[in-house]
Design an enzyme around this catalytic site. Sequence first.
Site, PDB file in Angstrom:
ATOM      1  N   THR A 109      -9.444   1.119   4.846  1.00  0.00           N
ATOM      2  CA  THR A 109      -9.314   0.470   3.539  1.00  0.00           C
ATOM      3  C   THR A 109      -8.585  -0.863   3.682  1.00  0.00           C
ATOM      4  O   THR A 109      -9.058  -1.906   3.230  1.00  0.00           O
ATOM      5  CB  THR A 109      -8.522   1.375   2.558  1.00  0.00           C
ATOM      6  OG1 THR A 109      -9.121   2.666   2.538  1.00  0.00           O
ATOM      7  CG2 THR A 109      -8.495   0.802   1.161  1.00  0.00           C
TER       8      THR A 109
ATOM      9  N   ASP B  59      -3.760   5.293   6.560  1.00  0.00           N
ATOM     10  CA  ASP B  59      -4.222   6.486   7.275  1.00  0.00           C
ATOM     11  C   ASP B  59      -5.191   6.030   8.384  1.00  0.00           C
ATOM     12  O   ASP B  59      -4.757   5.680   9.479  1.00  0.00           O
ATOM     13  CB  ASP B  59      -4.871   7.429   6.256  1.00  0.00           C
ATOM     14  CG  ASP B  59      -5.294   8.766   6.827  1.00  0.00           C
ATOM     15  OD1 ASP B  59      -4.886   9.097   7.945  1.00  0.00           O
ATOM     16  OD2 ASP B  59      -6.042   9.503   6.135  1.00  0.00           O
TER      17      ASP B  59
ATOM     18  N   GLU C 166       0.842  -1.197   0.000  1.00  0.00           N
ATOM     19  CA  GLU C 166       0.000   0.000   0.000  1.00  0.00           C
ATOM     20  C   GLU C 166       0.880   1.251   0.000  1.00  0.00           C
ATOM     21  O   GLU C 166       2.029   1.212   0.438  1.00  0.00           O
ATOM     22  CB  GLU C 166      -0.911  -0.060   1.248  1.00  0.00           C
ATOM     23  CG  GLU C 166      -1.830   1.113   1.480  1.00  0.00           C
ATOM     24  CD  GLU C 166      -2.871   1.352   0.387  1.00  0.00           C
ATOM     25  OE1 GLU C 166      -2.457   1.527  -0.771  1.00  0.00           O
ATOM     26  OE2 GLU C 166      -4.070   1.417   0.708  1.00  0.00           O
ATOM     27  N   ASP C 167       0.338   2.356  -0.515  1.00  0.00           N
ATOM     28  CA  ASP C 167       1.108   3.604  -0.499  1.00  0.00           C
ATOM     29  C   ASP C 167       1.138   4.203   0.913  1.00  0.00           C
ATOM     30  O   ASP C 167       2.182   4.538   1.440  1.00  0.00           O
ATOM     31  CB  ASP C 167       0.565   4.624  -1.525  1.00  0.00           C
ATOM     32  CG  ASP C 167      -0.948   4.882  -1.415  1.00  0.00           C
ATOM     33  OD1 ASP C 167      -1.629   4.250  -0.581  1.00  0.00           O
ATOM     34  OD2 ASP C 167      -1.444   5.731  -2.178  1.00  0.00           O
TER      35      ASP C 167
HETATM   36  P1  IMP Z   1      -7.382   4.775   4.917  1.00  0.00           P
HETATM   37  O1  IMP Z   1      -8.480   3.797   4.656  1.00  0.00           O
HETATM   38  O2  IMP Z   1      -7.873   5.990   5.658  1.00  0.00           O
HETATM   39  O3  IMP Z   1      -6.195   4.161   5.598  1.00  0.00           O
HETATM   40  O4  IMP Z   1      -6.998   5.347   3.489  1.00  0.00           O
HETATM   41  C1  IMP Z   1      -5.818   5.092   2.863  1.00  0.00           C
HETATM   42  C2  IMP Z   1      -5.888   5.717   1.487  1.00  0.00           C
HETATM   43  O5  IMP Z   1      -6.198   7.111   1.565  1.00  0.00           O
HETATM   44  C3  IMP Z   1      -4.525   5.634   0.824  1.00  0.00           C
HETATM   45  O6  IMP Z   1      -4.383   4.461   0.070  1.00  0.00           O
HETATM   46  C4  IMP Z   1      -4.514   6.880  -0.032  1.00  0.00           C
HETATM   47  O7  IMP Z   1      -5.108   6.600  -1.276  1.00  0.00           O
HETATM   48  C5  IMP Z   1      -5.366   7.867   0.719  1.00  0.00           C
HETATM   49  N1  IMP Z   1      -4.535   8.785   1.550  1.00  0.00           N
HETATM   50  C6  IMP Z   1      -4.509   8.885   2.897  1.00  0.00           C
HETATM   51  N2  IMP Z   1      -3.631   9.809   3.306  1.00  0.00           N
HETATM   52  C7  IMP Z   1      -3.077  10.323   2.194  1.00  0.00           C
HETATM   53  C8  IMP Z   1      -2.050  11.314   1.962  1.00  0.00           C
HETATM   54  O8  IMP Z   1      -1.465  11.936   2.866  1.00  0.00           O
HETATM   55  N3  IMP Z   1      -1.746  11.558   0.652  1.00  0.00           N
HETATM   56  C9  IMP Z   1      -2.338  10.899  -0.394  1.00  0.00           C
HETATM   57  N4  IMP Z   1      -3.275   9.949  -0.220  1.00  0.00           N
HETATM   58  C10 IMP Z   1      -3.652   9.672   1.070  1.00  0.00           C
HETATM   59 MG    MG Z   2      -4.419   4.317  -2.174  1.00  0.00          MG
END
Ligand code: IMP
Ligand code: MG
Length: 171
Positions: free
Chosen positions: A103, A99, A95-96
């Site tokens: 996801t 957060d 994963e990139d």
């Molecule tokens: P989560 O479900 O909140 O963990 O979302 C993760 C996804 O949100 C990542 O795969 C990114 O696509 C996007 N995301 C969260 N933070 C950032 C950021 O600082 N920059 C770019 N994309 C982000």
């Molecule tokens: Mg992503």
Amino acid sequence: MTQLIPMISQGEIRTEVKKTGQQISLHYRDKNLVLVGILKGSFVFLADLTREITIDHEIDLIGVSSYSGTSSTGTIKLTKKPDLDLEGKDILLVEDIVDTGNTLSAIKAYIESLHPASVKICTLINKHERRQADIDADYACFSLEKGFIVGYGLDYNELYRNLPAIFDLKL
Ligand code: IMP
Ligand code: MG
């Protein structure tokens, strides 16, 4: 005015990705490793990471879209299923950025339903402040407390994925 403030250089990224690739090569040396990249944000990281892994491994991709606005809810829609049969394989989700973790937690549950031997998580960036899901990365190249970053595959409204380094985005 949108400002991009340099945060992690190409050299720093190269060093950490190499280290992570070496760890994975060691930990998975007797396993059936499959890297499963999560589209689209992981594509740059995945391309570099696979070339730092010195053991045999397979690669697959999974596509998801989150139903929410600014932060994800954990309700994800699968837009691309893995092509390989993952049963009995050792899956490393790539994963990139993690957060809230919502996801990844939904993706992990889906992958587990395919009966792999193991499922672990490798992320370029582990962002802590907004974590909601009870999930953590097994491998993380960088840790970040908060902020919104772009570059090296990470986007803001689909832009900036092409930047070779990582920048702090100020709107
Ligand atoms: P989560 O479900 O909140 O963990 O979302 C993760 C996804 O949100 C990542 O795969 C990114 O696509 C996007 N995301 C969260 N933070 C950032 C950021 O600082 N920059 C770019 N994309 C982000
Ligand atoms: Mg992503």
